[in-house]
Design an enzyme around this catalytic site. Structure first.
Site, PDB file in Angstrom:
ATOM      1  N   HIS A 201       0.045   0.226 -10.133  1.00  0.00           N
ATOM      2  CA  HIS A 201      -0.544  -0.936  -9.084  1.00  0.00           C
ATOM      3  C   HIS A 201      -1.390  -1.990 -10.084  1.00  0.00           C
ATOM      4  CE1 HIS A 201      -3.205  -0.843  -5.112  1.00  0.00           C
ATOM      5  NE2 HIS A 201      -2.984  -2.053  -5.810  1.00  0.00           N
TER       6      HIS A 201
ATOM      7  N   GLU B  49      -3.806   7.381  -5.417  1.00  0.00           N
ATOM      8  CA  GLU B  49      -4.137   6.673  -6.802  1.00  0.00           C
ATOM      9  C   GLU B  49      -5.230   6.903  -7.381  1.00  0.00           C
ATOM     10  OE1 GLU B  49      -1.444   2.851  -5.402  1.00  0.00           O
ATOM     11  OE2 GLU B  49      -3.275   2.788  -5.797  1.00  0.00           O
TER      12      GLU B  49
ATOM     13  N   ARG C  18       0.771  -1.284  -0.061  1.00  0.00           N
ATOM     14  CA  ARG C  18      -0.021  -0.162  -0.004  1.00  0.00           C
ATOM     15  C   ARG C  18       0.745   1.428   0.034  1.00  0.00           C
ATOM     16  NH1 ARG C  18      -3.366  -2.822  -1.587  1.00  0.00           N
ATOM     17  NH2 ARG C  18      -5.366  -3.294  -0.766  1.00  0.00           N
TER      18      ARG C  18
END
Length: 313
Positions: free
Chosen positions: A285, A262, A233
């Site tokens: 990601h 994000e 994370r």
């Protein structure tokens, strides 16, 4: 039952979630902003989401909601205490990325140890053609065998990273919780892992205790030739402290598949720096997103919904 998927573009369009077998109405929204959540979810019995925020204030305004089916492992976007108090079941999916994320980490490890991004950017600039010799030696190349991998988090992903690292000849150290007064068998004190590791990779959950676990203080413990990988994370890492460490030479390199915000803003300092720094790799990601992992994920989301409707839990 009404099922509302609030952020369907969190999954690729060629992998839709299989529809449950019971009678239902299914509504898809590609993206849902914070000010749209309540309106879109107010009539839903079941909400499907990846990253939409469900605070206590939001949950209290959704009296029909019975289940939040999360299309991910992390549930830090949901106030779990409030959900429990209000009788809303939260079901996530674990284990689906236990192959693809470790492979991503090992791939990045080889990239760093062999300076692949430096060589790649050189070739984009035509540097090899300017050489007087058949090769040149601008970047270090280090064997991954006999180097040390430090792993923060020993769940299914961290353990698999360790297995793969050992398979290519690395020494593996699993970090004990930061600040722990005792060290469990099979673990090494957190600070000692940072001091010894050639590569540190983060696989711990994001909690109040792990937020910014990599910061100015802990970065100062790294060897100057060490690398950091974060596929966990974004907020596990203090982004400004990391950038400062890279620019000062305190850290040899970093690879980030996750960022604090994000998608990042266009002026995100790390994103801008990565355009010119071959020792800073940023991927959007996607470490989790192999074809097989996505197929497993969507099947488990459907199974979670079916199980809840059949059992109430």
């Amino acid at each position: 039952m009404k099922i509302v998927f609030l952020d369907s573009t969190a999954l690729p369009p060629h992998h839709p979630i299989p529809r449950p077998s019971f009678e239902h109405e299914w509504v898809d929204y590609p993206y849902t902003s914070a000010d749209q959540t309540i309106e879109r979810a107010k009539d839903a019995d079941i909400v499907v989401t990846s990253k939409v925020i469900f605070s206590r204030q939001v949950l209290e305004k959704l009296p029909n909601l019975k289940l939040i089916a999360v299309t991910a492992t992390g549930t830090n976007n949901i106030d779990l205490d409030a959900a429990r108090e209000l009788g809303v079941v939260v079901k996530n999916v674990t284990g689906y990325s236990a192959t693809t994320v470790p492979e991503h980490v090992i791939g990045l490890s080889f990239s760093f140890m062999h300076s692949l991004m430096g060589w790649y950017k050189d070739q984009l600039a035509g540097k090899w053609m300017q050489s007087k010799q058949f090769c040149y030696f601008d970047y270090p190349i280090r064997d991954i065998k006999n180097s040390t991998m430090g792993i923060v988090g020993k769940g299914c992903i961290g353990s698999e990273v360790g297995r793969l690292a050992e398979a290519v000849g690395m020494k593996v150290l699993y970090a004990e919780h930061r600040g722990a007064t005792t060290c469990r068998a099979g673990y090494t004190p957190f600070e000692e892992v940072l001091r010894q590791a050639d590569i540190v990779t983060l696989h711990c959950p994001l909690t109040e205790n792990t937020k910014n676990i990599i910061n100015k203080e802990t970065l100062s413990l790294f060897k100057k030739e060490a690398f950091l990988i974060n596929t966990g994370r974004g907020p596990l890492v203090d982004e400004q402290a990391l950038l400062d460490a890279l620019k000062s030479g305190q850290l040899a390199g970093a690879a980030l598949d996750v960022l604090e915000k994000e998608p990042p803003e266009k002026d995100n300092p790390l994103v801008l720096a990565a355009k010119t720094m071959p020792n800073l790799i940023i991927t959007p990601h996607v470490a989790w997103a192999s074809e097989s992992a996505i197929q497993t994920l969507i099947s488990k989301v459907r199974d979670n919904i079916e199980e809840f409707v059949a059992t109430g839990k």
